[in-house]
Design a protein around this motif. Structure first.
Motif, PDB file in Angstrom:
ATOM      1  N   GLN A   1       0.828  -1.196   0.000  1.00 19.76           N
ATOM      2  CA  GLN A   1       0.000   0.000   0.000  1.00 19.76           C
ATOM      3  C   GLN A   1       0.865   1.249   0.000  1.00 19.76           C
ATOM      4  OE1 GLN A   1      -2.919  -0.011  -0.947  1.00 19.76           O
ATOM      5  NE2 GLN A   1      -4.392  -0.087   0.724  1.00 19.76           N
ATOM      6  N   VAL A   2       0.315   2.288  -0.606  1.00 22.11           N
ATOM      7  CA  VAL A   2       0.988   3.583  -0.660  1.00 22.11           C
ATOM      8  C   VAL A   2       0.060   4.625  -0.066  1.00 22.11           C
ATOM      9  CG1 VAL A   2       1.899   5.369  -2.185  1.00 22.11           C
ATOM     10  CG2 VAL A   2       2.345   2.957  -2.692  1.00 22.11           C
ATOM     11  N   GLN A   3       0.611   5.452   0.783  1.00 25.11           N
ATOM     12  CA  GLN A   3      -0.165   6.543   1.357  1.00 25.11           C
ATOM     13  C   GLN A   3       0.361   7.862   0.787  1.00 25.11           C
ATOM     14  OE1 GLN A   3       1.375   4.199   3.730  1.00 25.11           O
ATOM     15  NE2 GLN A   3      -0.433   2.988   3.214  1.00 25.11           N
ATOM     16  N   LEU A   4      -0.574   8.724   0.418  1.00 23.03           N
ATOM     17  CA  LEU A   4      -0.232  10.033  -0.135  1.00 23.03           C
ATOM     18  C   LEU A   4      -0.902  11.105   0.713  1.00 23.03           C
ATOM     19  CD1 LEU A   4      -0.926   9.223  -3.897  1.00 23.03           C
ATOM     20  CD2 LEU A   4       1.287   9.189  -2.737  1.00 23.03           C
ATOM     21  N   VAL A   5      -0.113  12.070   1.142  1.00 20.79           N
ATOM     22  CA  VAL A   5      -0.653  13.147   1.971  1.00 20.79           C
ATOM     23  C   VAL A   5      -0.317  14.480   1.316  1.00 20.79           C
ATOM     24  CG1 VAL A   5      -0.630  14.253   4.221  1.00 20.79           C
ATOM     25  CG2 VAL A   5      -0.424  11.761   4.056  1.00 20.79           C
ATOM     26  N   GLU A   6      -1.364  15.209   0.939  1.00 24.45           N
ATOM     27  CA  GLU A   6      -1.183  16.517   0.318  1.00 24.45           C
ATOM     28  C   GLU A   6      -1.198  17.626   1.370  1.00 24.45           C
ATOM     29  OE1 GLU A   6      -4.184  14.334  -2.551  1.00 24.45           O
ATOM     30  OE2 GLU A   6      -3.971  14.621  -0.384  1.00 24.45           O
ATOM     31  N   SER A   7      -0.539  18.698   1.046  1.00 22.15           N
ATOM     32  CA  SER A   7      -0.572  19.887   1.885  1.00 22.15           C
ATOM     33  C   SER A   7      -0.297  21.105   1.011  1.00 22.15           C
ATOM     34  CB  SER A   7       0.456  19.805   3.012  1.00 22.15           C
ATOM     35  OG  SER A   7       1.762  19.697   2.480  1.00 22.15           O
ATOM     36  N   GLY A   8      -0.619  22.280   1.556  1.00 28.20           N
ATOM     37  CA  GLY A   8      -0.293  23.513   0.865  1.00 28.20           C
ATOM     38  C   GLY A   8      -1.451  24.246   0.241  1.00 28.20           C
ATOM     39  N   GLY A   9      -2.637  23.660   0.269  1.00 30.93           N
ATOM     40  CA  GLY A   9      -3.784  24.357  -0.291  1.00 30.93           C
ATOM     41  C   GLY A   9      -4.199  25.526   0.584  1.00 30.93           C
ATOM     42  N   GLY A  10      -5.124  26.315   0.064  1.00 29.93           N
ATOM     43  CA  GLY A  10      -5.618  27.456   0.825  1.00 29.93           C
ATOM     44  C   GLY A  10      -6.291  28.465  -0.063  1.00 29.93           C
ATOM     45  N   LEU A  11      -6.499  29.628   0.501  1.00 31.39           N
ATOM     46  CA  LEU A  11      -7.160  30.741  -0.195  1.00 31.39           C
ATOM     47  C   LEU A  11      -6.107  31.737  -0.659  1.00 31.39           C
ATOM     48  CD1 LEU A  11      -9.700  32.368  -0.991  1.00 31.39           C
ATOM     49  CD2 LEU A  11      -9.674  33.313   1.343  1.00 31.39           C
ATOM     50  N   VAL A  12      -6.191  32.120  -1.921  1.00 29.55           N
ATOM     51  CA  VAL A  12      -5.227  33.068  -2.468  1.00 29.55           C
ATOM     52  C   VAL A  12      -5.948  33.974  -3.465  1.00 29.55           C
ATOM     53  CG1 VAL A  12      -4.549  31.500  -4.340  1.00 29.55           C
ATOM     54  CG2 VAL A  12      -2.952  33.264  -3.566  1.00 29.55           C
ATOM     55  N   GLN A  13      -5.460  35.172  -3.605  1.00 31.53           N
ATOM     56  CA  GLN A  13      -6.053  36.095  -4.572  1.00 31.53           C
ATOM     57  C   GLN A  13      -5.563  35.767  -5.980  1.00 31.53           C
ATOM     58  OE1 GLN A  13      -5.140  40.099  -3.240  1.00 31.53           O
ATOM     59  NE2 GLN A  13      -7.082  40.217  -2.128  1.00 31.53           N
ATOM     60  N   ALA A  14      -6.377  36.126  -6.941  1.00 29.89           N
ATOM     61  CA  ALA A  14      -5.976  35.931  -8.332  1.00 29.89           C
ATOM     62  C   ALA A  14      -4.645  36.628  -8.584  1.00 29.89           C
ATOM     63  CB  ALA A  14      -7.050  36.482  -9.265  1.00 29.89           C
ATOM     64  N   GLY A  15      -3.783  35.929  -9.317  1.00 30.83           N
ATOM     65  CA  GLY A  15      -2.451  36.443  -9.576  1.00 30.83           C
ATOM     66  C   GLY A  15      -1.413  35.971  -8.578  1.00 30.83           C
ATOM     67  N   GLY A  16      -1.870  35.384  -7.504  1.00 31.10           N
ATOM     68  CA  GLY A  16      -0.971  34.918  -6.466  1.00 31.10           C
ATOM     69  C   GLY A  16      -0.401  33.542  -6.742  1.00 31.10           C
ATOM     70  N   SER A  17       0.316  33.024  -5.745  1.00 27.80           N
ATOM     71  CA  SER A  17       1.003  31.736  -5.889  1.00 27.80           C
ATOM     72  C   SER A  17       0.747  30.840  -4.683  1.00 27.80           C
ATOM     73  CB  SER A  17       2.518  31.952  -6.018  1.00 27.80           C
ATOM     74  OG  SER A  17       2.837  32.719  -7.161  1.00 27.80           O
ATOM     75  N   LEU A  18       0.820  29.552  -4.939  1.00 26.67           N
ATOM     76  CA  LEU A  18       0.777  28.534  -3.889  1.00 26.67           C
ATOM     77  C   LEU A  18       1.692  27.395  -4.299  1.00 26.67           C
ATOM     78  CD1 LEU A  18      -3.015  28.074  -2.968  1.00 26.67           C
ATOM     79  CD2 LEU A  18      -1.234  28.999  -1.476  1.00 26.67           C
ATOM     80  N   ARG A  19       2.192  26.674  -3.318  1.00 22.61           N
ATOM     81  CA  ARG A  19       2.942  25.459  -3.610  1.00 22.61           C
ATOM     82  C   ARG A  19       2.312  24.299  -2.864  1.00 22.61           C
ATOM     83  NH1 ARG A  19       9.203  23.471  -2.691  1.00 22.61           N
ATOM     84  NH2 ARG A  19       8.505  23.247  -0.520  1.00 22.61           N
ATOM     85  N   LEU A  20       1.922  23.303  -3.623  1.00 21.65           N
ATOM     86  CA  LEU A  20       1.371  22.089  -3.045  1.00 21.65           C
ATOM     87  C   LEU A  20       2.474  21.044  -2.891  1.00 21.65           C
ATOM     88  CD1 LEU A  20      -1.935  21.710  -5.117  1.00 21.65           C
ATOM     89  CD2 LEU A  20      -1.510  23.068  -3.063  1.00 21.65           C
ATOM     90  N   SER A  21       2.340  20.254  -1.830  1.00 23.48           N
ATOM     91  CA  SER A  21       3.282  19.153  -1.600  1.00 23.48           C
ATOM     92  C   SER A  21       2.501  17.860  -1.447  1.00 23.48           C
ATOM     93  CB  SER A  21       4.097  19.396  -0.334  1.00 23.48           C
ATOM     94  OG  SER A  21       4.857  20.577  -0.432  1.00 23.48           O
ATOM     95  N   CYS A  22       3.108  16.776  -1.880  1.00 22.79           N
ATOM     96  CA  CYS A  22       2.517  15.446  -1.724  1.00 22.79           C
ATOM     97  C   CYS A  22       3.613  14.508  -1.244  1.00 22.79           C
ATOM     98  CB  CYS A  22       1.929  14.943  -3.030  1.00 22.79           C
ATOM     99  SG  CYS A  22       1.385  13.221  -2.971  1.00 22.79           S
ATOM    100  N   ALA A  23       3.461  14.042  -0.026  1.00 27.66           N
ATOM    101  CA  ALA A  23       4.443  13.130   0.554  1.00 27.66           C
ATOM    102  C   ALA A  23       3.932  11.701   0.444  1.00 27.66           C
ATOM    103  CB  ALA A  23       4.691  13.493   2.012  1.00 27.66           C
ATOM    104  N   ALA A  24       4.761  10.841  -0.111  1.00 29.80           N
ATOM    105  CA  ALA A  24       4.396   9.439  -0.286  1.00 29.80           C
ATOM    106  C   ALA A  24       5.098   8.581   0.758  1.00 29.80           C
ATOM    107  CB  ALA A  24       4.777   8.969  -1.678  1.00 29.80           C
ATOM    108  N   SER A  25       4.375   7.578   1.243  1.00 29.31           N
ATOM    109  CA  SER A  25       4.968   6.630   2.195  1.00 29.31           C
ATOM    110  C   SER A  25       4.386   5.246   1.955  1.00 29.31           C
ATOM    111  CB  SER A  25       4.711   7.090   3.632  1.00 29.31           C
ATOM    112  OG  SER A  25       3.322   7.137   3.894  1.00 29.31           O
ATOM    113  N   GLY A  26       4.994   4.262   2.589  1.00 30.02           N
ATOM    114  CA  GLY A  26       4.534   2.890   2.400  1.00 30.02           C
ATOM    115  C   GLY A  26       5.381   2.165   1.370  1.00 30.02           C
ATOM    116  N   SER A  27       4.731   1.357   0.559  1.00 26.58           N
ATOM    117  CA  SER A  27       5.425   0.541  -0.448  1.00 26.58           C
ATOM    118  C   SER A  27       5.657   1.358  -1.720  1.00 26.58           C
ATOM    119  CB  SER A  27       4.600  -0.698  -0.754  1.00 26.58           C
ATOM    120  OG  SER A  27       4.370  -1.456   0.413  1.00 26.58           O
ATOM    121  N   ILE A  28       6.567   2.300  -1.636  1.00 21.01           N
ATOM    122  CA  ILE A  28       6.769   3.267  -2.711  1.00 21.01           C
ATOM    123  C   ILE A  28       7.836   2.851  -3.702  1.00 21.01           C
ATOM    124  CG2 ILE A  28       5.958   5.205  -1.316  1.00 21.01           C
ATOM    125  CD1 ILE A  28       8.892   5.914  -0.837  1.00 21.01           C
ATOM    126  N   GLY A  29       8.445   1.717  -3.476  1.00 20.26           N
ATOM    127  CA  GLY A  29       9.559   1.310  -4.329  1.00 20.26           C
ATOM    128  C   GLY A  29       9.191   1.138  -5.786  1.00 20.26           C
TER     129      GLY A  29
END
Length: 116
Positions: A1-29
């Motif tokens: 099994q593989v677990q994926l956890v996202e982070s970094g979302g939110g509220l931003v004004q048009a023209g702005g920036s965000l960075r999303l992250s996704c960390a994988a764990s488990g049987s990721i080989g």
């Protein structure tokens, strides 16, 4: 099994920036492809961008020149740098991983809201 956890979302004004992250764990080989999809209200889930282990990327025309996908193999993490955000980018963003054997794994999603 593989677990994926996202982070970094939110509220931003048009023209702005965000960075999303996704960390994988488990049987990721055996994971050879990771990416980001999004689903806006009332619409189907769509590919935003994905990246192979070797670094080859693919992205939707709607985000080219604005979004950049990258990965840190040592940290088993994929990033989505989103610049020049537009209201139409508002959606739940999901991390997806594909095992070479064909199995697909999804994260629970992170909400991105772009206000105009």
């Amino acid at each position: 099994q593989v677990q994926l956890v996202e982070s970094g979302g939110g509220l931003v004004q048009a023209g702005g920036s965000l960075r999303l992250s996704c960390a994988a764990s488990g049987s990721i080989g055996g994971i050879n492809l990771m990416g980001w999809y999004r689903q806006a209200p009332g619409k189907e889930r769509e590919l935003v961008a994905d990246i192979f282990t070797g670094g080859i990327t693919n992205s939707a025309d709607s985000v080219k020149g604005r979004f950049t996908i990258s990965r840190d193999n040592a940290k088993n993490t994929v990033y989505l740098q989103m610049n020049s955000l537009k209201s139409e980018d508002t959606a739940v963003y999901y991390c997806r991983a594909r095992h070479w054997g064909g199995m697909i794994y999804w994260g629970k999603g992170t909400l991105v809201t772009v206000s105009s």
